[in-house]
Design a protein around this motif. Structure first.
Motif, PDB file in Angstrom:
ATOM      1  N   LYS A  25      46.538  34.993  34.903  1.00  0.00           N
ATOM      2  CA  LYS A  25      46.444  36.298  34.606  1.00  0.00           C
ATOM      3  C   LYS A  25      45.909  37.073  36.099  1.00  0.00           C
ATOM      4  O   LYS A  25      46.499  38.185  36.067  1.00  0.00           O
ATOM      5  N   LEU A  26      45.167  36.569  36.795  1.00  0.00           N
ATOM      6  CA  LEU A  26      44.692  37.237  37.968  1.00  0.00           C
ATOM      7  C   LEU A  26      45.812  37.514  39.088  1.00  0.00           C
ATOM      8  O   LEU A  26      45.950  38.608  39.601  1.00  0.00           O
ATOM      9  N   ARG A  27      46.606  36.695  39.144  1.00  0.00           N
ATOM     10  CA  ARG A  27      47.806  36.832  39.996  1.00  0.00           C
ATOM     11  C   ARG A  27      48.731  37.907  39.628  1.00  0.00           C
ATOM     12  O   ARG A  27      49.160  38.628  40.593  1.00  0.00           O
ATOM     13  N   ALA A  28      48.627  38.296  38.454  1.00  0.00           N
ATOM     14  CA  ALA A  28      49.490  39.659  37.915  1.00  0.00           C
ATOM     15  C   ALA A  28      48.580  40.887  38.383  1.00  0.00           C
ATOM     16  O   ALA A  28      49.341  41.857  38.502  1.00  0.00           O
ATOM     17  N   VAL A  29      47.446  40.843  38.820  1.00  0.00           N
ATOM     18  CA  VAL A  29      46.782  42.055  39.219  1.00  0.00           C
ATOM     19  C   VAL A  29      45.949  41.938  40.722  1.00  0.00           C
ATOM     20  O   VAL A  29      45.314  42.786  41.075  1.00  0.00           O
ATOM     21  N   TRP A  30      46.383  40.790  41.137  1.00  0.00           N
ATOM     22  CA  TRP A  30      45.544  40.569  42.722  1.00  0.00           C
ATOM     23  C   TRP A  30      45.795  41.571  43.439  1.00  0.00           C
ATOM     24  O   TRP A  30      44.856  41.819  44.261  1.00  0.00           O
ATOM     25  N   HIS A  31      46.849  42.414  43.762  1.00  0.00           N
ATOM     26  CA  HIS A  31      47.137  43.102  44.454  1.00  0.00           C
ATOM     27  C   HIS A  31      46.193  44.518  44.455  1.00  0.00           C
ATOM     28  O   HIS A  31      46.089  45.288  45.112  1.00  0.00           O
ATOM     29  N   TRP A  32      45.756  44.751  42.994  1.00  0.00           N
ATOM     30  CA  TRP A  32      44.680  45.501  42.993  1.00  0.00           C
ATOM     31  C   TRP A  32      43.288  45.488  43.361  1.00  0.00           C
ATOM     32  O   TRP A  32      42.592  46.306  43.241  1.00  0.00           O
ATOM     33  N   LEU A  33      43.186  43.916  43.418  1.00  0.00           N
ATOM     34  CA  LEU A  33      41.726  43.773  43.634  1.00  0.00           C
ATOM     35  C   LEU A  33      41.101  44.115  45.019  1.00  0.00           C
ATOM     36  O   LEU A  33      41.700  43.966  45.872  1.00  0.00           O
ATOM     37  N   PRO A  34      39.899  44.637  45.124  1.00  0.00           N
ATOM     38  CA  PRO A  34      39.320  44.510  46.521  1.00  0.00           C
ATOM     39  C   PRO A  34      39.445  43.207  47.404  1.00  0.00           C
ATOM     40  O   PRO A  34      39.281  42.251  46.723  1.00  0.00           O
ATOM     41  N   ASP A  35      39.482  43.363  48.446  1.00  0.00           N
ATOM     42  CA  ASP A  35      39.474  42.247  49.352  1.00  0.00           C
ATOM     43  C   ASP A  35      38.489  41.274  49.113  1.00  0.00           C
ATOM     44  O   ASP A  35      38.577  40.064  49.190  1.00  0.00           O
ATOM     45  N   GLU A  36      37.378  41.981  49.112  1.00  0.00           N
ATOM     46  CA  GLU A  36      36.097  41.035  48.829  1.00  0.00           C
ATOM     47  C   GLU A  36      36.299  39.892  47.722  1.00  0.00           C
ATOM     48  O   GLU A  36      35.739  39.115  47.657  1.00  0.00           O
ATOM     49  N   VAL A  37      36.632  40.573  46.527  1.00  0.00           N
ATOM     50  CA  VAL A  37      37.061  39.896  45.331  1.00  0.00           C
ATOM     51  C   VAL A  37      37.975  38.665  45.633  1.00  0.00           C
ATOM     52  O   VAL A  37      37.582  37.535  45.170  1.00  0.00           O
ATOM     53  N   THR A  38      38.811  38.739  46.281  1.00  0.00           N
ATOM     54  CA  THR A  38      39.956  37.741  46.442  1.00  0.00           C
ATOM     55  C   THR A  38      39.390  36.628  47.510  1.00  0.00           C
ATOM     56  O   THR A  38      39.670  35.710  47.461  1.00  0.00           O
ATOM     57  N   GLN A  39      38.190  37.005  48.077  1.00  0.00           N
ATOM     58  CA  GLN A  39      37.579  35.893  49.163  1.00  0.00           C
ATOM     59  C   GLN A  39      36.491  35.271  48.097  1.00  0.00           C
ATOM     60  O   GLN A  39      36.030  34.178  49.097  1.00  0.00           O
ATOM     61  N   PHE A  40      36.278  35.432  47.253  1.00  0.00           N
ATOM     62  CA  PHE A  40      35.078  34.826  46.447  1.00  0.00           C
ATOM     63  C   PHE A  40      35.411  33.248  46.367  1.00  0.00           C
ATOM     64  O   PHE A  40      36.706  33.115  46.121  1.00  0.00           O
ATOM     65  N   PRO A  41      34.540  32.395  46.290  1.00  0.00           N
ATOM     66  CA  PRO A  41      34.943  31.040  46.090  1.00  0.00           C
ATOM     67  C   PRO A  41      35.825  30.677  44.708  1.00  0.00           C
ATOM     68  O   PRO A  41      35.597  31.440  43.802  1.00  0.00           O
ATOM     69  N   THR A  42      36.819  29.922  44.736  1.00  0.00           N
ATOM     70  CA  THR A  42      37.605  29.588  43.722  1.00  0.00           C
ATOM     71  C   THR A  42      36.818  29.296  42.160  1.00  0.00           C
ATOM     72  O   THR A  42      37.417  29.428  41.109  1.00  0.00           O
ATOM     73  N   GLU A  43      35.607  28.667  42.382  1.00  0.00           N
ATOM     74  CA  GLU A  43      35.084  28.340  41.168  1.00  0.00           C
ATOM     75  C   GLU A  43      34.300  29.484  40.333  1.00  0.00           C
ATOM     76  O   GLU A  43      34.257  29.541  39.274  1.00  0.00           O
ATOM     77  N   THR A  44      34.433  30.564  40.944  1.00  0.00           N
ATOM     78  CA  THR A  44      33.891  31.907  40.532  1.00  0.00           C
ATOM     79  C   THR A  44      35.318  32.363  39.427  1.00  0.00           C
ATOM     80  O   THR A  44      34.760  33.186  38.700  1.00  0.00           O
ATOM     81  N   TRP A  45      36.401  32.252  39.783  1.00  0.00           N
ATOM     82  CA  TRP A  45      37.466  32.526  39.114  1.00  0.00           C
ATOM     83  C   TRP A  45      37.461  32.130  37.517  1.00  0.00           C
ATOM     84  O   TRP A  45      37.795  32.784  36.447  1.00  0.00           O
ATOM     85  N   SER A  46      37.182  30.895  37.363  1.00  0.00           N
ATOM     86  CA  SER A  46      36.935  30.250  35.972  1.00  0.00           C
ATOM     87  C   SER A  46      35.951  31.095  35.131  1.00  0.00           C
ATOM     88  O   SER A  46      35.855  30.877  33.852  1.00  0.00           O
ATOM     89  N   GLU A  47      35.149  31.805  35.919  1.00  0.00           N
ATOM     90  CA  GLU A  47      33.946  32.631  35.188  1.00  0.00           C
ATOM     91  C   GLU A  47      34.358  34.006  34.804  1.00  0.00           C
ATOM     92  O   GLU A  47      33.620  34.763  34.656  1.00  0.00           O
ATOM     93  N   MET A  48      35.267  34.440  35.280  1.00  0.00           N
ATOM     94  CA  MET A  48      36.061  35.553  35.021  1.00  0.00           C
ATOM     95  C   MET A  48      36.844  35.600  33.656  1.00  0.00           C
ATOM     96  O   MET A  48      37.845  34.637  33.389  1.00  0.00           O
ATOM     97  N   THR A  49      36.751  36.563  32.871  1.00  0.00           N
ATOM     98  CA  THR A  49      37.712  37.051  31.966  1.00  0.00           C
ATOM     99  C   THR A  49      38.547  37.893  32.169  1.00  0.00           C
ATOM    100  O   THR A  49      38.124  39.234  32.413  1.00  0.00           O
ATOM    101  N   VAL A  50      39.734  37.837  31.902  1.00  0.00           N
ATOM    102  CA  VAL A  50      40.828  38.670  32.390  1.00  0.00           C
ATOM    103  C   VAL A  50      41.578  39.197  31.093  1.00  0.00           C
ATOM    104  O   VAL A  50      42.144  38.274  30.252  1.00  0.00           O
ATOM    105  N   THR A  51      41.442  40.462  30.899  1.00  0.00           N
ATOM    106  CA  THR A  51      42.191  41.049  29.590  1.00  0.00           C
ATOM    107  C   THR A  51      43.455  41.974  29.927  1.00  0.00           C
ATOM    108  O   THR A  51      43.139  42.906  30.847  1.00  0.00           O
ATOM    109  N   LEU A  52      44.725  41.482  29.641  1.00  0.00           N
ATOM    110  CA  LEU A  52      45.951  42.079  30.352  1.00  0.00           C
ATOM    111  C   LEU A  52      46.483  42.818  28.952  1.00  0.00           C
ATOM    112  O   LEU A  52      46.450  42.310  27.834  1.00  0.00           O
ATOM    113  N   PRO A  53      47.249  43.998  28.983  1.00  0.00           N
ATOM    114  CA  PRO A  53      47.939  44.535  28.005  1.00  0.00           C
ATOM    115  C   PRO A  53      49.232  43.490  27.661  1.00  0.00           C
ATOM    116  O   PRO A  53      49.579  42.795  28.527  1.00  0.00           O
TER     117      PRO A  53
END
Length: 199
Positions: A25-53
């Motif tokens: 899900k993140l891959r679909a919106v990666w280019h919109w995210l601030p650079d700092e968010v893309t640099q967070f440790p990968t283990e934080t990704w599983s703690e994200m809930t992504v809602t897409l249309p």
């Protein structure tokens, strides 16, 4: 009956499956995210809930944010367009009516649109002591929301302004980053003068 080792492997597979699904899900919106968010440790990704249309439910991210508004006692938002779409706008108005403190920081063009489109309600909200609207000319392309117990990131399609994703998390490191980002823009933000937008 599964052994303890089998249970550990099953739990690990569930975690991996969750991480892969979030990454997809993140891959679909990666280019919109601030650079700092893309640099967070990968283990934080599983703690994200992504809602897409979805084709059958294009307003899923907006509807999800509306449900989060019903559960919070705090709203501070940079680029809050998602909060100003129906049905979120009605929910936000109700929260302000109950005395909840709300601060929104957006671009002048966004304020101009909402004062022109909803003049009566915008003026009524603006007069409330617990509602603050500020403007800033240079905001991130991604909305950053600080709710009571979570951070939201709203990704917008630049041409249309439609919400492409809502990401939510309660990870402390992301909360710390979001608080810092919000403060860095709030310090230079200007109070909105409604008379500048209403003829």
């Amino acid at each position: 009956m599964a052994t303890r080792l089998g249970e550990a492997i099953a739990d690990g597979m569930e975690d991996l499956t969750s991480l892969v699904e979030t990454e997809r899900k993140l891959r679909a919106v990666w280019h919109w995210l601030p650079d700092e968010v893309t640099q967070f440790p990968t283990e934080t990704w599983s703690e994200m809930t992504v809602t897409l249309p979805e084709p059958a439910s294009p307003y899923r991210p907006v509807n999800r944010f509306e449900s989060l508004l019903q559960q919070t006692n705090e709203v501070r938002y940079l680029r809050p367009e998602v909060a100003l779409m129906e049905p979120c706008f009605d929910a936000l108005f109700s929260l302000i009516d109950t005395g909840l403190d709300v601060t929104l920081i957006d671009r002048p063009s966004c304020h101009a649109y909402f004062f022109a489109t909803y003049p009566q309600r915008s003026l009524e909200m603006e007069k409330r002591d617990n509602f603050t609207i500020l403007e800033h000319d240079e905001l991130p392309q991604c909305g950053i929301g600080l709710l009571e117990d979570r951070v939201t990131l709203s990704c917008y399609e630049q041409a249309s302004g439609s919400v492409q994703a809502l990401i939510e998390t309660d990870v402390p490191v992301i909360r710390e980053w979001a608080e810092s980002m919000y403060a860095s823009f709030e310090i230079d933000a200007r109070p909105v003068a409604p008379e500048a937008y209403i003829e």
